[in-house]
Motif scaffolding. Structure first.
Motif, PDB file in Angstrom:
ATOM      1  N   ALA A 189       0.869  -1.175   0.000  1.00  0.00           N
ATOM      2  CA  ALA A 189       0.000   0.000   0.000  1.00  0.00           C
ATOM      3  C   ALA A 189       0.905   1.224   0.000  1.00  0.00           C
ATOM      4  N   ARG A 190       0.363   2.329  -0.493  1.00  0.00           N
ATOM      5  CA  ARG A 190       1.140   3.561  -0.593  1.00  0.00           C
ATOM      6  C   ARG A 190       0.408   4.686   0.123  1.00  0.00           C
ATOM      7  N   LEU A 191       1.166   5.492   0.838  1.00  0.00           N
ATOM      8  CA  LEU A 191       0.592   6.714   1.387  1.00  0.00           C
ATOM      9  C   LEU A 191       0.422   7.738   0.270  1.00  0.00           C
ATOM     10  N   SER A 192      -0.528   8.641   0.458  1.00  0.00           N
ATOM     11  CA  SER A 192      -0.751   9.666  -0.571  1.00  0.00           C
ATOM     12  C   SER A 192       0.473  10.557  -0.728  1.00  0.00           C
ATOM     13  N   ASP A 193       1.219  10.745   0.356  1.00  0.00           N
ATOM     14  CA  ASP A 193       2.418  11.572   0.298  1.00  0.00           C
ATOM     15  C   ASP A 193       3.420  11.034   1.316  1.00  0.00           C
ATOM     16  N   PRO A 194       4.557  10.463   0.877  1.00  0.00           N
ATOM     17  CA  PRO A 194       4.992  10.305  -0.513  1.00  0.00           C
ATOM     18  C   PRO A 194       4.444   9.023  -1.131  1.00  0.00           C
ATOM     19  N   ASN A 195       3.964   9.131  -2.344  1.00  0.00           N
ATOM     20  CA  ASN A 195       3.282   8.004  -2.977  1.00  0.00           C
ATOM     21  C   ASN A 195       4.225   6.877  -3.369  1.00  0.00           C
ATOM     22  N   ALA A 196       5.495   7.151  -3.527  1.00  0.00           N
ATOM     23  CA  ALA A 196       6.435   6.122  -3.957  1.00  0.00           C
ATOM     24  C   ALA A 196       6.881   5.217  -2.807  1.00  0.00           C
ATOM     25  N   MET A 197       6.434   5.506  -1.590  1.00  0.00           N
ATOM     26  CA  MET A 197       6.808   4.696  -0.445  1.00  0.00           C
ATOM     27  C   MET A 197       5.818   3.549  -0.291  1.00  0.00           C
ATOM     28  N   MET A 198       6.339   2.323  -0.169  1.00  0.00           N
ATOM     29  CA  MET A 198       5.485   1.133  -0.144  1.00  0.00           C
ATOM     30  C   MET A 198       5.585   0.439   1.204  1.00  0.00           C
ATOM     31  N   LEU A 199       4.432   0.188   1.816  1.00  0.00           N
ATOM     32  CA  LEU A 199       4.370  -0.506   3.090  1.00  0.00           C
ATOM     33  C   LEU A 199       3.505  -1.747   2.930  1.00  0.00           C
ATOM     34  N   GLY A 200       3.921  -2.850   3.544  1.00  0.00           N
ATOM     35  CA  GLY A 200       3.132  -4.070   3.475  1.00  0.00           C
ATOM     36  C   GLY A 200       1.896  -3.989   4.358  1.00  0.00           C
ATOM     37  N   HIS A 201       0.751  -4.357   3.796  1.00  0.00           N
ATOM     38  CA  HIS A 201      -0.481  -4.488   4.561  1.00  0.00           C
ATOM     39  C   HIS A 201      -0.854  -5.967   4.640  1.00  0.00           C
ATOM     40  N   VAL A 202      -1.211  -6.420   5.819  1.00  0.00           N
ATOM     41  CA  VAL A 202      -1.752  -7.766   6.012  1.00  0.00           C
ATOM     42  C   VAL A 202      -3.100  -7.619   6.683  1.00  0.00           C
ATOM     43  N   ARG A 203      -4.114  -8.234   6.099  1.00  0.00           N
ATOM     44  CA  ARG A 203      -5.461  -8.212   6.663  1.00  0.00           C
ATOM     45  C   ARG A 203      -5.994  -9.633   6.781  1.00  0.00           C
ATOM     46  N   ARG A 204      -6.921  -9.825   7.691  1.00  0.00           N
ATOM     47  CA  ARG A 204      -7.656 -11.083   7.699  1.00  0.00           C
ATOM     48  C   ARG A 204      -8.744 -11.047   6.635  1.00  0.00           C
ATOM     49  N   LEU A 205      -9.037 -12.224   6.098  1.00  0.00           N
ATOM     50  CA  LEU A 205     -10.180 -12.404   5.214  1.00  0.00           C
ATOM     51  C   LEU A 205     -11.274 -13.134   5.980  1.00  0.00           C
ATOM     52  N   LEU A 206     -12.456 -12.580   5.995  1.00  0.00           N
ATOM     53  CA  LEU A 206     -13.629 -13.272   6.520  1.00  0.00           C
ATOM     54  C   LEU A 206     -14.435 -13.808   5.340  1.00  0.00           C
ATOM     55  N   TRP A 207     -15.416 -14.638   5.625  1.00  0.00           N
ATOM     56  CA  TRP A 207     -16.203 -15.267   4.562  1.00  0.00           C
ATOM     57  C   TRP A 207     -17.687 -15.004   4.799  1.00  0.00           C
ATOM     58  N   THR A 208     -18.354 -14.501   3.774  1.00  0.00           N
ATOM     59  CA  THR A 208     -19.776 -14.215   3.877  1.00  0.00           C
ATOM     60  C   THR A 208     -20.579 -15.517   3.867  1.00  0.00           C
ATOM     61  N   GLU A 209     -21.846 -15.416   4.208  1.00  0.00           N
ATOM     62  CA  GLU A 209     -22.704 -16.601   4.243  1.00  0.00           C
ATOM     63  C   GLU A 209     -22.761 -17.309   2.901  1.00  0.00           C
ATOM     64  N   ASP A 210     -22.666 -16.542   1.820  1.00  0.00           N
ATOM     65  CA  ASP A 210     -22.742 -17.164   0.497  1.00  0.00           C
ATOM     66  C   ASP A 210     -21.352 -17.415  -0.108  1.00  0.00           C
ATOM     67  N   GLY A 211     -20.321 -17.437   0.740  1.00  0.00           N
ATOM     68  CA  GLY A 211     -19.029 -17.936   0.308  1.00  0.00           C
ATOM     69  C   GLY A 211     -18.129 -16.979  -0.428  1.00  0.00           C
ATOM     70  N   TRP A 212     -18.217 -15.685  -0.139  1.00  0.00           N
ATOM     71  CA  TRP A 212     -17.313 -14.709  -0.752  1.00  0.00           C
ATOM     72  C   TRP A 212     -16.339 -14.172   0.290  1.00  0.00           C
ATOM     73  N   PRO A 213     -15.059 -14.042  -0.076  1.00  0.00           N
ATOM     74  CA  PRO A 213     -14.083 -13.487   0.865  1.00  0.00           C
ATOM     75  C   PRO A 213     -14.223 -11.977   0.953  1.00  0.00           C
ATOM     76  N   ILE A 214     -14.097 -11.459   2.167  1.00  0.00           N
ATOM     77  CA  ILE A 214     -14.178 -10.012   2.373  1.00  0.00           C
ATOM     78  C   ILE A 214     -13.071  -9.606   3.339  1.00  0.00           C
ATOM     79  N   ALA A 215     -12.360  -8.540   3.018  1.00  0.00           N
ATOM     80  CA  ALA A 215     -11.216  -8.102   3.813  1.00  0.00           C
ATOM     81  C   ALA A 215     -11.678  -7.303   5.023  1.00  0.00           C
ATOM     82  N   VAL A 216     -11.055  -7.579   6.175  1.00  0.00           N
ATOM     83  CA  VAL A 216     -11.306  -6.790   7.376  1.00  0.00           C
ATOM     84  C   VAL A 216     -10.791  -5.368   7.128  1.00  0.00           C
ATOM     85  N   PRO A 217     -11.535  -4.350   7.531  1.00  0.00           N
ATOM     86  CA  PRO A 217     -11.158  -2.967   7.196  1.00  0.00           C
ATOM     87  C   PRO A 217      -9.785  -2.529   7.684  1.00  0.00           C
TER      88      PRO A 217
END
Length: 669
Positions: free
Chosen positions: A533-561
């Motif tokens: 992911a990149r901050l708006s300023d400075p945009n060229a700086m890259m940081l790793g994001h790790v999120r959990r994935l949850l699963w909806t009742e009908d079987g779709w993955p959704i990322a925790v905010p």
């Protein structure tokens, strides 16, 4: 008079209220019966205490005994919820102490002597199994064993205690003013992450590999496909490069292909040294047999013919290497060429690089993803920008294409069909059909839903990068999106949106360029999604994001905010839902970060302010489900990385009924 054995049932963390997080059920019932004492009266258990220090759980069972001495005591346990464990199962040795309990007996007070058997269930045991089912036991001098009622001992009993003492990660998001130099790489943690791939190895570590990229290009000259590892997905140790220099096969293969069409060898073209190649987007998998396999992208710069002739640059090739010891970054053994970008334009390649519709590549030989199906088939999924994403079956033993590749160029798609079957395309025809704006495929299989999930990165990586997902019953499609559209047969934008640029109301950070994901699980049913992911300023700086994935009742993955912070998952209560929340309605808007809007869930059961003003809300503690109006949300605890100071909070997420909106929310106060 006697004290009867009481069925204590299951003791849950939700009842936590005492200091030291002491869970007690001291339930006594008495009878004035003068009947003769039975053997059961001579030794019986009456109450159980579970005490957590935030990690281990200590169980203490009171028992009343006129039998002595005791030859053995402690706890027996099993992982089978339907079974009553005995001394034939697992045993934790315990200790026995004496005590006295004062109880009210009708109109007078009586002191009752008791003994107590205690043992500690270590956190490693509970984390391994999630929960065990235990009974206290004592064996008396004649060899007879007595048991308490069965109880559940699990991580849920430590979650409340852990939550009370939770400390949020303290690494900084904006690392441009510190820790940017190569000499500071041991401090990077998740700084300088781009196009990550993550696997869980047999040694219990998660290993992350990535595109060659860093703030200020400080990685230059230090090898390729950098590796770091973590036990908890929060704290990462930098290990170093897995490839020291560009493999010799790259220049050899490229010149071989150039010779086929009469182009000059690259030795006659300047600036094709070590630093001229691109080292992009590896994917790494644990094959489950002691071998770890990496597919990587090597990209040749410049034009196909020579430096003065118009043509399409960045010829992509995919190679492969393997190791049995991922902890040793020098142990990777290169296995050579796998596949490259095919062309369906014959030799008519003298086109301007700006004429996207004239691009001579049919598919782009970069951005590999790799999967082994439940049936044991191996597939490589690859492609970026040019004409869509393809699936190519792989020989399990060699890691190379199962079927021989034909010529890399021809005059039609069918002429280069051996390079893969197209499984996704964003644009069907016209100017942009050759320049898709979709890349970075990642494919995983969820045995619970029995679907293959294809994640894709959309648009440019600097600001608008966003993630979509489709699914299929088959590894090579057809892949459908959440609206039911078959995007294998009918190219077009796919929904839902998994990640998108965003900005929380009170955050100093605006996050952009959030895609090219790695999707993986912990082997215990918990799924994760990671990207740069990149901050708006400075945009060229890259940081790793790790999120959990949850699963909806009908079987779709959704990322925790919010990003993963290893927050203890103590059960959420309805009273915790009351308060002020930040809410983001994610709809696709290129180059725009979706903004948070605050609202309040009030004790009256109504919402005030924001998108939910006037709507009723309710929370089901059993299912941990929030309902606002007619919309249901998944709810979980997570770290609020974007608050100051960081802290544990509660998040909710959902997809709209039409799949075109992704809803993210987090509790502010």
């Amino acid at each position: 008079m006697r004290i009867n054995n009481i069925n204590i049932g299951v003791i849950k963390a939700a009842t936590l209220s005492l200091p030291l997080y002491l869970f007690t059920l001291l339930l006594f019932s008495c009878s004035d019966s003068d009947e003769a004492l039975s053997e059961a009266d001579l030794l019986h258990f009456d109450a159980v205490t579970l005490e957590s220090d935030g990690s281990d759980v200590t169980a203490a069972a009171k028992f009343y005994s006129e039998l002595s001495p005791l030859s053995a005591y402690g706890y027996v346990y099993t992982t089978d919820a339907e079974k009553d464990p005995t001394i034939a199962d697992y045993i934790l040795e315990g200790t026995v102490s004496n005590g006295q309990r004062t109880v009210q007996q009708a109109s007078y007070i009586r002191n009752i002597d008791y003994r107590e058997v205690s043992a500690t269930f270590p956190s490693a045991l509970l984390e391994q199994y999630g929960a065990v089912y235990a009974r206290a036991f004592v064996t008396v001098y004649n060899g007879k064993t007595y048991y308490s009622d069965k109880i559940e001992v699990g991580t849920s009993q430590t979650a409340e205690a852990k939550l009370q003492s939770y400390e949020a990660p303290d690494y900084v998001d904006n690392y441009t003013l510190a820790n940017t130099e190569w000499t500071h790489r041991n401090r990077w943690n998740l700084a300088n992450v781009h196009d990550p791939s993550i696997m869980l190895a047999d040694d219990g570590y998660y290993y992350m590999y990535q595109t060659d990229a860093s703030w200020g290009n400080v990685h230059w000259g230090h090898g390729h496909f950098m590796c770091r590892r973590s036990k908890d997905l929060v704290n990462w140790e930098f290990l170093g490069p897995t490839m020291q220099k560009c493999p010799s096969w790259c220049l050899e293969k490229l010149n071989e292909m150039r010779a086929e069409v009469g182009a000059l060898p690259l030795s006659n073209v300047p600036d094709y040294g070590e630093g001229a190649w691109g080292y992009w987007a590896p994917v790494v998998r644990n094959l489950g047999n002691g071998t770890y396999r990496m597919y990587y992208s090597i990209v040749a710069p410049g034009y196909l013919f020579n430096a003065t002739t118009s043509g399409w640059g960045e010829r992509g090739m995919i190679g492969m290497m393997e190791t049995q010891t991922p902890e040793d970054v020098t142990s990777w053994v290169d296995k050579g060429y796998v596949v490259s970008s095919p062309s369906d334009r014959g030799t008519n390649w003298k086109v301007s690089p700006g004429s996207y519709d004239q691009c001579y590549f049919l598919y782009n030989g970069i951005d590999p993803s790799y999967i082994v199906t439940p049936e044991g088939e191996h597939w490589l999924i690859y492609g970026s920008w040019h004409s869509g994403i393809v699936a190519l079956q792989i020989n399990a033993e060699t890691g190379k294409p199962l079927n021989e590749l034909g010529s890399w160029y021809g005059t039609s798609a069918s002429a280069v069909a051996s390079y893969g079957k197209r499984i996704y395309s964003r644009v069907a025809s016209g100017y942009w059909a050759r320049w898709q704006g979709s890349e970075g495929p990642e494919i995983v299989y969820n045995p619970e839903t029995q679907y293959y999930y294809l994640f894709l990165a959309y648009d440019g990586l600097d600001i608008p990068y966003n993630t979509r997902v489709l699914r299929s019953r088959n590894v090579d499609g057809p892949f459908l999106d959440i609206t039911g559209a078959d995007r294998t047969a009918n190219p077009g934008d796919a929904y839902p949106i998994v990640t998108h640029p965003y900005h929380w109301t009170y955050s100093a950070n605006t996050w952009m360029g959030i895609s090219h994901v790695a999707v993986f699980n912990d082997g215990k049913g918990q799924w994760f999604i990671s990207s740069q992911a990149r901050l708006s300023d400075p945009n060229a700086m890259m940081l790793g994001h790790v999120r959990r994935l949850l699963w909806t009742e009908d079987g779709w993955p959704i990322a925790v905010p919010e990003r993963y912070g290893n927050v203890p998952q103590a059960k959420i209560t309805a009273s915790e839902m009351r308060g002020t929340w930040d809410f983001i309605d994610i709809t696709y808007e290129r180059d725009v970060a979706k903004e948070g809007v605050t609202f309040e869930m009030r004790q009256t059961g109504k919402c005030t302010g924001g998108a939910f003003n006037g709507q009723a809300w309710s929370f089901d503690e059993e299912s941990q489900t929030l309902t606002i109006g007619s919309q249901k949300f998944l709810v979980t605890r997570e770290c609020d990385y974007d608050s100051n100071p960081r802290r544990a909070t509660i998040c909710f997420c959902a997809y709209s009924s039409d799949g075109k909106h992704t809803y993210w929310g987090k509790r502010l106060w």
